[in-house]
Design an enzyme around this catalytic site. Sequence first.
Site, short mmCIF file in Angstrom:
data_model
loop_
_atom_site.label_atom_id
_atom_site.label_comp_id
_atom_site.label_asym_id
_atom_site.label_seq_id
_atom_site.Cartn_x
_atom_site.Cartn_y
_atom_site.Cartn_z
N LYS A 84 -4.83 0.15 1.20
CA LYS A 84 -5.15 0.90 -0.01
C LYS A 84 -6.45 0.41 -0.63
O LYS A 84 -7.34 1.21 -0.97
CB LYS A 84 -4.02 0.77 -1.04
CG LYS A 84 -4.22 1.62 -2.29
CD LYS A 84 -3.36 1.15 -3.44
CE LYS A 84 -3.98 -0.07 -4.10
NZ LYS A 84 -3.27 -0.48 -5.33
N ASP B 122 -1.91 5.01 -3.71
CA ASP B 122 -1.15 4.11 -4.57
C ASP B 122 0.13 4.83 -5.01
O ASP B 122 0.46 5.90 -4.49
CB ASP B 122 -2.00 3.66 -5.76
CG ASP B 122 -2.33 4.81 -6.72
OD1 ASP B 122 -1.96 5.98 -6.43
OD2 ASP B 122 -2.95 4.54 -7.76
#
Length: 214
Positions: A121, A139
């Site tokens: 991420k 996320d």
Amino acid sequence: MTTKQRYEKVIEWFHNSMPIAETELHYDTPFHLLLAVILSAQCTDKRVNQITPGLFKRYPLPEDLANADFDEVFELIKSCSYPNNKARHLIGAAKMLVEDFNSEIPAKIDALTKLPGVGRKTANVMLAVVFNKAAMAVDTHVFRVSERIGLTSNSKSPLETERTLCKNIPDEIIPLAHHWLILHGRYVCKARKPDCLNCGLTSVCRFYQQEKKQ
């Protein structure tokens, strides 16, 4: 409604309602963005933005942080979540940047994820924000909003969500779409209680349509 139609309508709405969407993390250089993103794991952007001015001033370059004292870094970031681990990650990432990447932020995901504290991420955030690459950082907001709207269907993992979104969103707007979904999840499609009355996507939102039937 087909998947293609839903994506087209969602993209059109975001283009019209949120033509400019950017990270809410404050930073002045790619290196400092990396530090902010590492700190933002399980911590709010607001809190990170309170921490980073002192951190950035004390460590303007990777070389400065690579040689930093752990206790000094910890003291600067102690109000964020998991400060012990993050202090180690910040120093370790700076050391690797200096030793392996000539103090430059690498532009490939495999290289980025070698840095301490940098998962997929975080790497995708750097690729999208710094290099404007077609990288979708997933996320909790992106994961939730994509599933609620119907951009994904029973996604089992952030990686599955990432692949589905990247398959259906044109490459050139993926960096922007990443921010669209985050901001929509942060301020409208909230985890506990989505604000459907103030959402312009209800006509195409799978969650809203299902709620209406109940």
